[in-house]
Design a protein around this motif. Structure first.
Motif, short mmCIF file in Angstrom:
data_model
loop_
_atom_site.label_atom_id
_atom_site.label_comp_id
_atom_site.label_asym_id
_atom_site.label_seq_id
_atom_site.Cartn_x
_atom_site.Cartn_y
_atom_site.Cartn_z
N PRO A 100 0.57 122.26 -18.81
CA PRO A 100 0.37 123.05 -17.60
C PRO A 100 -0.75 122.53 -16.71
N ALA A 101 -1.80 121.95 -17.33
CA ALA A 101 -2.92 121.47 -16.53
C ALA A 101 -2.54 120.27 -15.70
N ARG A 102 -1.48 119.57 -16.09
CA ARG A 102 -1.10 118.34 -15.38
C ARG A 102 0.22 118.51 -14.64
N GLY A 103 0.85 119.64 -14.78
CA GLY A 103 2.06 119.92 -14.04
C GLY A 103 1.74 120.66 -12.75
N TRP A 104 2.78 121.14 -12.08
CA TRP A 104 2.60 121.76 -10.77
C TRP A 104 3.04 123.22 -10.74
N GLY A 105 3.30 123.82 -11.90
CA GLY A 105 3.65 125.23 -11.95
C GLY A 105 5.02 125.53 -11.38
N PRO A 119 -5.97 131.00 -2.11
CA PRO A 119 -5.46 130.82 -3.48
C PRO A 119 -4.39 129.75 -3.51
N LEU A 120 -4.39 128.94 -4.58
CA LEU A 120 -3.48 127.81 -4.66
C LEU A 120 -2.49 127.91 -5.81
N ASP A 121 -2.42 129.07 -6.48
CA ASP A 121 -1.40 129.23 -7.51
C ASP A 121 -0.04 129.35 -6.84
N VAL A 122 1.00 129.00 -7.54
CA VAL A 122 2.34 128.93 -6.95
C VAL A 122 2.79 130.27 -6.42
N GLU A 123 2.49 131.36 -7.13
CA GLU A 123 2.92 132.67 -6.66
C GLU A 123 2.30 132.99 -5.30
N ALA A 124 1.00 132.69 -5.14
CA ALA A 124 0.34 132.94 -3.86
C ALA A 124 0.90 132.05 -2.76
N GLY A 159 1.03 120.53 -0.08
CA GLY A 159 1.24 119.57 -1.15
C GLY A 159 1.58 120.23 -2.47
N LEU A 160 0.90 121.31 -2.80
CA LEU A 160 1.16 121.98 -4.07
C LEU A 160 2.49 122.72 -4.06
N HIS A 173 -8.15 114.68 1.36
CA HIS A 173 -6.76 115.00 1.71
C HIS A 173 -5.87 114.84 0.49
N MET A 174 -4.85 115.68 0.38
CA MET A 174 -3.90 115.61 -0.74
C MET A 174 -2.63 114.89 -0.30
N ALA A 175 -2.27 113.86 -1.04
CA ALA A 175 -1.00 113.16 -0.83
C ALA A 175 -0.29 113.06 -2.18
N LEU A 176 1.02 112.87 -2.13
CA LEU A 176 1.82 112.74 -3.34
C LEU A 176 2.56 111.41 -3.34
N THR A 177 2.76 110.84 -4.52
CA THR A 177 3.76 109.81 -4.68
C THR A 177 4.79 110.32 -5.67
N VAL A 178 6.02 109.88 -5.49
CA VAL A 178 7.12 110.36 -6.31
C VAL A 178 7.94 109.16 -6.77
#
Length: 288
Positions: free
Chosen positions: A11-16, A67-72, A90-91, A122-127
């Motif tokens: 969970p600490a390394r996933g995205w919820g 808040p940055l949790d997925v539910e919020a 990003g999240l 800044h937050m960026a993602l690679t996929v």
């Protein structure tokens, strides 16, 4: 190429992603096509997200916790039709991709707009997709890419609707994203391949949403890129930038600012929030 993300089973390394209502998210962004863990789905979801959800820092301006949790995130951006700033975008996107079966890796990027050496906030993602690695970023505001950009050394130039982006491998694990307006290339940001996790972004977000030195506190920023125009509301200045480099500007009265947020950017504020934003906008005009 970017390192593959560790398993989302941690969970600490996933995205919820398990907490995300994927159907509601896809409805919010207007994606009604097939969904599969492939490059075609990523491209379609990225474009739909960019089109539907604007960049905005209204809650930061009003001094609220972010808040940055997925539910919020889904309550704000999916159910209530609001936008967000880079971490929120990003999240939310990372959680959606995780639900779809595409694992994103988070990175910290240094904004290069305006020059100078800035913190990597800044937050960026690679996929990683079956077709190769791509940069995915729906949260860079009015200048960010509309579609994913392939990571191909030494450089990728990508036409996206009427805009053009360039992703350059600068060596030593550093990639740089630029955007062309008219005949000019403008650097947007640079990022490294080492991964970042949800906890890292929570710390960065706390600073950017509370520090008086942050570019997001004490000012209003609402931005959105369309196929042929970038719209930005900065305090009371509403601008439209076109691919040929021309810019149209209109200065708004404080009471016009909530209307522009609704009519131009598609964000409907509550009455209390609209009044608070108008009051803040009046402070901007007094400072001028």
């Amino acid at each position: 190429m970017p390192s593959r993300a560790r398993s989302a089973a941690d969970p600490a390394r996933g995205w919820g992603g398990d907490a995300l209502d994927l159907d509601a998210y896809l409805e919010r962004i207007g994606h009604r096509g097939p969904v599969a863990p492939d490059a075609e789905t990523l491209t379609a979801v990225h474009r739909a997200h960019s089109a539907a959800i604007p960049f905005e820092n209204i809650d930061v301006l009003l001094g609220r916790e972010i808040p940055l949790d997925v539910e919020a995130l889904q309550d704000k951006m999916v159910r209530r039709g609001r936008g967000g700033y880079c971490y929120e975008h990003g999240l939310l996107l990372a959680a959606a991709l995780e639900r779809i079966g595409l694992q994103a890796t988070g990175h910290a990027a240094r904004v290069r707009v305006g020059g100078g050496l800035r913190p990597a906030t800044h937050m960026a993602l690679t996929v990683e997709t079956p077709s190769g690695a791509v940069l995915a970023d729906t949260g860079f505001g009015g200048g960010g890419p509309l579609y994913p950009v392939p990571l191909r050394a030494p450089e990728t130039e990508a036409a996206q609707d009427e805009w053009t982006y360039r992703l350059t491998d600068e060596g030593d694990g550093v990639w740089a994203l630029s955007s062309r307006t008219g005949d000019t290339w403008d650097e947007l940001y640079g990022f490294t391949e080492d991964p970042r996790y949800r906890g890292d972004y929570a710390i960065l977000s706390h600073y950017l949403s509370t520090s008086p030195r942050s570019p997001f506190t004490g000012r209003l920023m609402v931005q959105h890129t369309e196929a042929s125009v970038r719209r930005r509301l900065t305090d009371t200045a509403l601008t439209e930038e076109h691919p040929d480099g021309t810019v149209d500007r209109r200065d708004l009265a404080p009471e016009e600012v909530p209307e522009a947020i609704r009519d131009v950017f598609g964000i409907t504020l509550t009455r209390d929030d609209a009044e608070a934003v108008a009051k803040a906008a009046a402070g901007f005009t007094e400072e001028d």
